[in-house]
Design a protein around this motif. Structure first.
Motif, mmCIF file in Angstrom:
data_model
loop_
_atom_site.group_PDB
_atom_site.id
_atom_site.type_symbol
_atom_site.label_atom_id
_atom_site.label_comp_id
_atom_site.label_asym_id
_atom_site.label_seq_id
_atom_site.Cartn_x
_atom_site.Cartn_y
_atom_site.Cartn_z
ATOM 1 N N THR A 575 41.570 -26.525 -15.943
ATOM 2 C CA THR A 575 42.635 -27.492 -16.244
ATOM 3 C C THR A 575 42.730 -27.709 -17.751
ATOM 4 O O THR A 575 41.718 -27.879 -18.428
ATOM 5 C CB THR A 575 42.353 -28.832 -15.555
ATOM 6 N N LEU A 576 43.951 -27.691 -18.265
ATOM 7 C CA LEU A 576 44.197 -27.987 -19.673
ATOM 8 C C LEU A 576 45.168 -29.156 -19.763
ATOM 9 O O LEU A 576 46.230 -29.146 -19.152
ATOM 10 C CB LEU A 576 44.781 -26.777 -20.396
ATOM 11 N N LYS A 577 44.800 -30.156 -20.557
ATOM 12 C CA LYS A 577 45.672 -31.302 -20.824
ATOM 13 C C LYS A 577 46.289 -31.119 -22.209
ATOM 14 O O LYS A 577 45.585 -30.818 -23.178
ATOM 15 C CB LYS A 577 44.880 -32.605 -20.763
ATOM 16 N N VAL A 578 47.613 -31.263 -22.301
ATOM 17 C CA VAL A 578 48.327 -31.117 -23.564
ATOM 18 C C VAL A 578 48.994 -32.442 -23.904
ATOM 19 O O VAL A 578 49.813 -32.957 -23.131
ATOM 20 C CB VAL A 578 49.383 -29.993 -23.492
ATOM 21 N N LYS A 579 48.660 -32.982 -25.061
ATOM 22 C CA LYS A 579 49.247 -34.237 -25.528
ATOM 23 C C LYS A 579 50.187 -33.951 -26.690
ATOM 24 O O LYS A 579 49.991 -32.994 -27.445
ATOM 25 C CB LYS A 579 48.150 -35.201 -25.974
ATOM 26 N N GLY A 580 51.213 -34.780 -26.860
ATOM 27 C CA GLY A 580 52.130 -34.595 -27.971
ATOM 28 C C GLY A 580 53.239 -35.616 -27.984
ATOM 29 O O GLY A 580 53.386 -36.434 -27.057
ATOM 30 N N HIS A 603 52.975 -34.608 -16.853
ATOM 31 C CA HIS A 603 53.701 -33.771 -15.904
ATOM 32 C C HIS A 603 52.769 -32.625 -15.503
ATOM 33 O O HIS A 603 52.206 -31.941 -16.362
ATOM 34 C CB HIS A 603 54.964 -33.218 -16.559
ATOM 35 N N THR A 604 52.596 -32.399 -14.199
ATOM 36 C CA THR A 604 51.654 -31.401 -13.684
ATOM 37 C C THR A 604 52.362 -30.095 -13.351
ATOM 38 O O THR A 604 53.401 -30.097 -12.680
ATOM 39 C CB THR A 604 50.939 -31.927 -12.430
ATOM 40 N N TYR A 605 51.778 -28.974 -13.819
ATOM 41 C CA TYR A 605 52.252 -27.634 -13.473
ATOM 42 C C TYR A 605 51.044 -26.809 -13.037
ATOM 43 O O TYR A 605 49.953 -26.915 -13.628
ATOM 44 C CB TYR A 605 52.930 -26.959 -14.666
ATOM 45 N N THR A 606 51.227 -25.977 -12.020
ATOM 46 C CA THR A 606 50.132 -25.151 -11.519
ATOM 47 C C THR A 606 50.571 -23.703 -11.366
ATOM 48 O O THR A 606 51.731 -23.408 -11.119
ATOM 49 C CB THR A 606 49.616 -25.658 -10.153
ATOM 50 N N GLN A 607 49.614 -22.808 -11.518
ATOM 51 C CA GLN A 607 49.805 -21.386 -11.229
ATOM 52 C C GLN A 607 48.445 -20.817 -10.839
ATOM 53 O O GLN A 607 47.559 -20.684 -11.686
ATOM 54 C CB GLN A 607 50.384 -20.625 -12.424
ATOM 55 N N GLY A 608 48.278 -20.508 -9.540
ATOM 56 C CA GLY A 608 46.978 -20.073 -9.066
ATOM 57 C C GLY A 608 45.958 -21.172 -9.283
ATOM 58 O O GLY A 608 46.159 -22.328 -8.894
ATOM 59 N N GLU A 609 44.854 -20.828 -9.933
ATOM 60 C CA GLU A 609 43.813 -21.814 -10.208
ATOM 61 C C GLU A 609 44.086 -22.623 -11.474
ATOM 62 O O GLU A 609 43.409 -23.617 -11.733
ATOM 63 C CB GLU A 609 42.460 -21.105 -10.342
ATOM 64 N N ALA A 610 45.056 -22.206 -12.259
ATOM 65 C CA ALA A 610 45.340 -22.876 -13.522
ATOM 66 C C ALA A 610 46.157 -24.150 -13.295
ATOM 67 O O ALA A 610 47.136 -24.160 -12.547
ATOM 68 C CB ALA A 610 46.100 -21.935 -14.457
ATOM 69 N N VAL A 611 45.744 -25.212 -13.960
ATOM 70 C CA VAL A 611 46.427 -26.505 -13.872
ATOM 71 C C VAL A 611 46.747 -26.975 -15.292
ATOM 72 O O VAL A 611 45.860 -27.025 -16.151
ATOM 73 C CB VAL A 611 45.564 -27.556 -13.158
ATOM 74 N N LEU A 612 48.023 -27.318 -15.521
ATOM 75 C CA LEU A 612 48.469 -27.846 -16.807
ATOM 76 C C LEU A 612 48.920 -29.289 -16.634
ATOM 77 O O LEU A 612 49.726 -29.595 -15.746
ATOM 78 C CB LEU A 612 49.643 -27.030 -17.344
ATOM 79 N N LEU A 613 48.390 -30.164 -17.458
ATOM 80 C CA LEU A 613 48.842 -31.551 -17.509
ATOM 81 C C LEU A 613 49.486 -31.760 -18.873
ATOM 82 O O LEU A 613 48.794 -31.778 -19.892
ATOM 83 C CB LEU A 613 47.665 -32.507 -17.310
ATOM 84 N N ILE A 614 50.804 -31.877 -18.920
ATOM 85 C CA ILE A 614 51.552 -31.941 -20.175
ATOM 86 C C ILE A 614 52.167 -33.325 -20.332
ATOM 87 O O ILE A 614 52.824 -33.842 -19.408
ATOM 88 C CB ILE A 614 52.644 -30.856 -20.214
ATOM 89 N N GLY A 615 51.929 -33.918 -21.505
ATOM 90 C CA GLY A 615 52.470 -35.236 -21.775
ATOM 91 C C GLY A 615 53.976 -35.299 -21.530
ATOM 92 O O GLY A 615 54.708 -34.342 -21.837
ATOM 93 N N VAL A 616 54.443 -36.410 -20.979
ATOM 94 C CA VAL A 616 55.848 -36.511 -20.556
ATOM 95 C C VAL A 616 56.820 -36.424 -21.734
ATOM 96 O O VAL A 616 58.004 -36.114 -21.542
ATOM 97 C CB VAL A 616 56.081 -37.813 -19.773
#
Length: 625
Positions: A575-580, A603-616
Motif C-alpha cells: 500500500t502506498l499513501k500519496v498526500k498533496g 481516494h482508494t484505487y487498487t490493482q491486484g495486490e497494489a493499493v493506492l490511497l491518494i489525497g482527495v
C-alpha cells in the motif's frame, strides 16, 4: 592508489550484521549457501554445513531470515539434519522443486565409523513449508559415494526448480552428473537416479577414465539468454588427451528432447561448451550472477591454484571449447589471488546498483594476525574490466574487504551470498571462520554481513538512538537516521538516505539521489520545490521502505507510477499513501486500476495486490466515465 574500504567482522552489532557460533569441534561454515525462502515469510534463509564434530555428528542447519531483532551473536541453531559418527555435511538451496510455493534444499552427508574404513553417503531433499521444518517432508536419492549436489535452476523451463548431483567416482572415475527435474505431482520416498530417462532428468558422463567429472556442480543461471537455466560441471582429473588437469563444462538447458544420457564430449557450442586452459585441480564451479549487467548469467571457476576466472554469458557464438587464457576483459577476466589460498562465490547484488558482485575468501590472510583471514567483495559494473585483476588492485571504488577477528580464525574459508536475509532489498553475505573458538576449540563461526548502498565508513550525518533532524547541502551527502523518528532534508546532489528504525521523513530535491531506504516503520518521502515529476519506474531500484509520498512543495509536483512500483516500494506493505495539495497529480491510473471510492481524506484505487490511497485534493488520470 586508493585503499580498500575495510570492515572488521568484530564490528557487527546486529544492525549491520551478526555472528553465528558453532558448537564443539563443529568447524561451522565448512559449507555455506542461501536456502531461498523455505518458510515463505518473504525473507531469505541461510544454509550452513558443518564437519568433523567428534562429540556431535555433523549437521546442516537452516537459519531463518527475519526483518529485525538480530543480536550481535547467537548460537548455531534452527532446523538441523544430521548423521552419526565423523561426518561432513553440505547443503544447497534448490528453489521450489515440488511447486508448493516454498523453496527447498538438498543435503549431502558423508559419514564414516570413526576409523575411516566405512563410508556412507546420504543425499536427500527437504521441502520447505510454513512452519515446523523437518526431514520427513521430502525424499532421499540413491546417488553413490563422494556426491556433490546443488540447485540447477530451471533447466527445462517448467517453472520448477531442478537438482544437479555430481558423482566423480562413477565409471572408473570418469564421473557422472545427474540433473533431476522438479515434479509437482510428487516424488517417491526414495529415488534411484540411475533410472533417469530424459523425461524426469538426465545423466552427463565424463569424457575419459580419471576425468572425475562432477567433482563440483552448480546451476549456472541462463548463460545464453534463451530462457532456460544452464548447469556447470567441474572435472578435476585428466582430459581426453590424458594431460590437462581439470576442465569445466557448461551445458545449456532446453524445453525438451533430453536423452537419458549424454557425454560431455558431445558439447559443440550450440548445446554447451567446455572451459580449458587452467589448472583446475580440486576446482569449484559456481554461478556468478550477472556481473556486467548485460542480461546474461556469468560463471565462475576457482581452485586451489589461487586463481579464479569469470566467464561472461552471451546470446550465441560459443565455440565448443573456450581457453580461459583468452579472457580479455570483454568476455570475462582472470582474478589473481597473488599466491593466496582463495575461495570464490557469487555475492548477489550487495550494494544494490543492479550488478551482481563476487566475494573472494582468503583464509590465510593476516589482516588481524596470522591466518585471521580476509574476504574481498568485488563489485560488478557494466564494462571496463581488465583481463587480469589482482586482489591488490581492488580499492574503495570497486570493493570492500572483510577482515577476520583474530589469529587462527581462518575467516574466508568459505564464502557465499545469503540472499536478502532481512528483506531490505540488498543481498547479504556469509563468511565462515572455521577456526574461531567462541564456544570451544574450532567451534567455528559464520558472519552475516548486511548489504547496503554504501560501505564507506564516513557518514556525513550519523544518527543517534533518539529523534534526529538533519539538513544537507547541495553536494552529495550520506544520511543515517538510526533509531528514532528522524527527519532528513536533502538539498540536491547524489545523496544517500538510510532511515533505519522508526517513522522517518526523507525529503529530496530531485531524482539525482543515489539511494533512499526508509528502513522499518512507516516512512515518508517528501518533495521539495515545484514542477518536479518523479517517475518511480525509473528510480525504483534506488528506493526501498517507503510507505507515504508527500507531494507538498512550494508549487505543483507530479508522481508517475505503476502497480508494480507500489508493490516494490515498501518491504512491509503493498500500500502506498500519496498526500498533496490542489495542483499536485498522480499519473499512471489510466488503465488497470479499480476505483475503491473515497474513505476519509483519501481516494482508494487498487490493482491486484497494489493499493493506492491518494489525497482527495490530488489530481489523477483515472478515467472518468
Amino acid at each position: 592508489m586508493t585503499t580498500t574500504t575495510s570492515i572488521n567482522l568484530s564490528s557487527l552489532d546486529g544492525s549491520n550484521g551478526f555472528r553465528i557460533d558453532g558448537l564443539s569441534y563443529y568447524l561451522s561454515g565448512f559449507w555455506l549457501s542461501s536456502a531461498g525462502d523455505m518458510n515463505g515469510d518473504g525473507f531469505d534463509d541461510m544454509a550452513i554445513g558443518t564437519t568433523y564434530s567428534r562429540e556431535y555428528s555433523g549437521r546442516s542447519y537452516i537459519v531463518l531470515g527475519m526483518e529485525s531483532g538480530f543480536s550481535a551473536s547467537s548460537n548455531l541453531g534452527g532446523f538441523r539434519a544430521g548423521s552419526n559418527g565423523w561426518s561432513k555435511n553440505t547443503v544447497d538451496g534448490v528453489g521450489d522443486v515440488n511447486g508448493d510455493g516454498f523453496d527447498d534444499v538438498i543435503v549431502v552427508t558423508e559419514t564414516d565409523n570413526f576409523y575411516g574404513d566405512t563410508v556412507v553417503n546420504d543425499t536427500y531433499v527437504i521441502f520447505g513449508k510454513a512452519s515446523d521444518l523437518d526431514r520427513s517432508n521430502g525424499f532421499s536419492l540413491e546417488a553413490g559415494l563422494d556426491v556433490q549436489a546443488s540447485g540447477a535452476g530451471d533447466v527445462n523451463g517448467d517453472g520448477l526448480g531442478d537438482l544437479i548431483i555430481g558423482a566423480p567416482l562413477n565409471d572408473s572415475y570418469s564421473g557422472s552428473s545427474y540433473v533431476v527435474f522438479g515434479n509437482s505431482s510428487g516424488f517417491d520416498a526414495t529415488m534411484d537416479i540411475s533410472g533417469l530417462d530424459g523425461t524426469n532428468g538426465f545423466r552427463l558422463d565424463g569424457i575419459t577414465e580419471l576425468n572425475l567429472s562432477g567433482y563440483s556442480v552448480d546451476g549456472a543461471g541462463d548463460v545464453n539468454g534463451d530462457g532456460f537455466d544452464d548447469v556447470i560441471i567441474g572435472a578435476s582429473g585428466v582430459d581426453s588427451n590424458g594431460s590437462s588437469l581439470g576442465s569445466g563444462y557448461v551445458v545449456f538447458g532446453k524445453a525438451s528432447g533430453f536423452s537419458a544420457a549424454m557425454s560431455l564430449f558431445a558439447l559443440d557450442g550450440s548445446n554447451g561448451f567446455r572451459l580449458d586452459g587452467a589448472v583446475m585441480d580440486r576446482s569449484v564451479v559456481r554461478a556468478a550472477g550477472d556481473i556486467n549487467g548485460d542480461g546474461y548469467s556469468d560463471v565462475l571457476v576457482s581452485g586451489r591454484s589461487s586463481s579464479s576466472y569469470v566467464v561472461f554469458g552471451k546470446a550465441a557464438g560459443f565455440d565448443a571449447t573456450m581457453d580461459l587464457s583468452d579472457l580479455d576483459g570483454s568476455n570475462g577476466f582472470h582474478l589473481d589471488g597473488e599466491g593466496q589460498v582463495i575461495s570464490a562465490n557469487s555475492a548477489g547484488d550487495v550494494n544494490g546498483d543492479g550488478f551482481d558482485d563476487v566475494i573472494i575468501g582468503n583464509s590465510k590472510g593476516d589482516s588481524n594476525g596470522e591466518d585471521s583471514g580476509s574476504s574481498y567483495v568485488m563489485f560488478g559494473k557494466a564494462s571496463g574490466f581488465d583481463a587480469e585483476i589482482k586482489l591488490s588492485d581492488l580499492d574503495s571504488t570497486n570493493s570492500i574487504r572483510l577482515n577476520g577477528v583474530a589469529a587462527g580464525d581462518r575467516s574466508g574459508h568459505s564464502v557465499s551470498s545469503a540472499g536478502d536475509v532481512n528483506g531490505d532489498g540488498f543481498d547479504d553475505l556469509m563468511v565462515a571462520a572455521i577456526g574461531t573458538d567462541w564456544k570451544t576449540y574450532n567451534s567455528g563461526s559464520v558472519y552475516v554481513i548486511f548489504g547496503r548502498s554504501s560501505f564507506v565508513d564516513d557518514v556525513d550525518f550519523p544518527g543517534t538512538p533518539g529523534d534526529d533532524i538533519f539538513t544537507g547541502t547541495s553536494v552529495a551527502e550520506s544520511f543515517e537516521g538510526g533509531d528514532g523518528n528522524d527527519r532528513m532534508i536533502g538539498r540536491g546532489g547524489a545523496d544517500s538516505f538510510d532511515g533505519g528504525a522508526g517513522n522517518d521523513y526523507i525529503r529530496i530535491l530531485g531524482d539525482d539521489f543515489q539511494h533512499v531506504d526508509g528502513g522499518t516503520g512507516t516512512d515518508t518521502l517528501g518533495f521539495a520545490g515545484s514542477g518536479f515529476n518523479l517517475d518511480l519506474s525509473s528510480v525504483i531500484d534506488n528506493i526501498h521502505g517507503i510507505e507515504t509520498i508527500a507531494l507538498y512543495g512550494v508549487g505543483d509536483n507530479t508522481l508517475t507510477l505503476t502497480a508494480q512500483d507500489v508493490i516494490d516500494l515498501s518491504g512491509e506493505t503493498d500500500t502506498l499513501k500519496v498526500k498533496g495539495n490542489a495542483g499536485d497529480s498522480v499519473v499512471g491510473l489510466s488503465s488497470g486500476w479499480t476505483d475503491g471510492g473515497v474513505h476519509g481524506n483519501f481516494h482508494t484505487y487498487t490493482q491486484g495486490e497494489a493499493v493506492l490511497l491518494i489525497g482527495v485534493d490530488v489530481t489523477t488520470d483515472f478515467p472518468i466515465i
